[in-house]
Design a protein around this motif. Sequence first.
Motif: not given
Ligand code: ACO
Length: 436
Positions: A266, A269, A271, A295, A301, A352, A363
Amino acid sequence: MAQDTLTITDNRTNLTYSFPIEKETVRAMDFRQIKTGPEDFGLMTYDPAFMNTASCRSSITFIDGERGILRYRGYPIEVLAEHCSFLEVAYLIVFGDLPNEVELKNWTNEITHHTMLHETTKKFMEGFRYDAHPMAMLVSTVAALSTVYPEARDIHDTNNRLRQIKRLIGKMPSIAAMSYRHSLGFPYVYPDNDLNYAENFMNMLWKMVEPKYVANPVLARALDILFILHADHEQNCSANVARSVGSAHADPYLTTAAAAAALSGPLHGGANEEVLKMLDEIGSKDNVPAYVKKVKDGHGKLMGFGHRVYKNYDPRAKIIKWTAEQVFQVTGRNPKLDVALELERIALEDDYFIKRKLYPNVDFYSGIIYQAMSFKPEMFTVLFAIPRTVGWLAQWQEMLTDSEQKIARPRQIYTGHDVREFLPMEKRASAPAAAD
Ligand code: ACO
């Protein structure tokens, strides 16, 4: 001293080292020269989750995450999505250049001739439970192709490699469609070589008793564009798996299955499926502010938001939004789009999300289109895996032909016990009795 160098002083020894900087990068192995004495292993770099480590050189895909730019082999994604077919883009990604007319005709012909699956695949598929997740069926069935094509293990033969690449690109839609029909209890449909890649996929998904399936051209083109947008994305989680598993010289079927397994998560892909669940949970535009607050308070998230590389609007999400409008003219508007648009509006105005540079990713809107086309959310990641197979195989091939690459094997910082004295059973402290 040359300018493109990095000079480091080790304060433990007062020794100074100079390392070359090439393409804004220093080599991690250079740090091993930094030692406190001859017995010292040398300095390592620590980078959990590869936040700042280039693991390869690649000429396939370019991303500028700050500016929201994505290019395959130098061509902007917007141009390719507007002017090319998916198989044309697949050729570009695999071979490095756009095909001319004859090359595209031959390539299309060859891919089309690899869409049939061995009959044993049907039996294999029938073994899955009726409610098995289509992504798990896809991963297992792709892995099982390794048993049908044992010659694929000869990964060093260029022609053999190319044959397997064509097979996989050709068979992926057939497996995906089989997993879809299996979950509905419908008989499987054989490929129709008169149809183009997306149309044939639609034929295998949706043909019922009509003698010839005719795909809606707007929906077929939308699917083709979605395939183009998902074809590669440089060193993402699943491409990294493809390279890593492939670096052990596993065959391309097992390598692709491993990459697809990573895609199913999740956070990657998977997601797109989660976005639909989230939009269902939110229900209506009025509930968006409360959901965003939840969130921000640390409960979950915003799925489909955020990206490791993009710190700007994902360029693919823009094209998908445009494609959604075309699809809705045929299917009618998916009411979830209004919830999604409101979610995007509120999030993009919120501190935020602004502070963390969180924007919609690929996605966020793709699932809304897929649902309008009548796919169940469990199929969404399978739809992603079909085109991404092209990227995985291009990355795999590039890795195999790169003389600098070896078996992928990171180091660790050991945090466990030092050597311990072994205690025979009778001397070990007795554990509390297990509860009933
Ligand atoms: N919603 C809310 N907060 C978020 C989200 C989100 N979707 N994504 C990141 N953040 C926050 C984190 O909590 C973190 O906050 P903090 O600094 O207060 O701790 C900050 O933003 C940085 O996030 P990280 O998790 O460190 O970023 P990372 O690069 O490791 O993660 C990821 C990237 C996995 C895509 C993340 O943004 C996420 O989980 N998104 C939701 C899932 C998603 O849509 N995935 C698809 C990505 S596209 C693909 O793979 C095809």
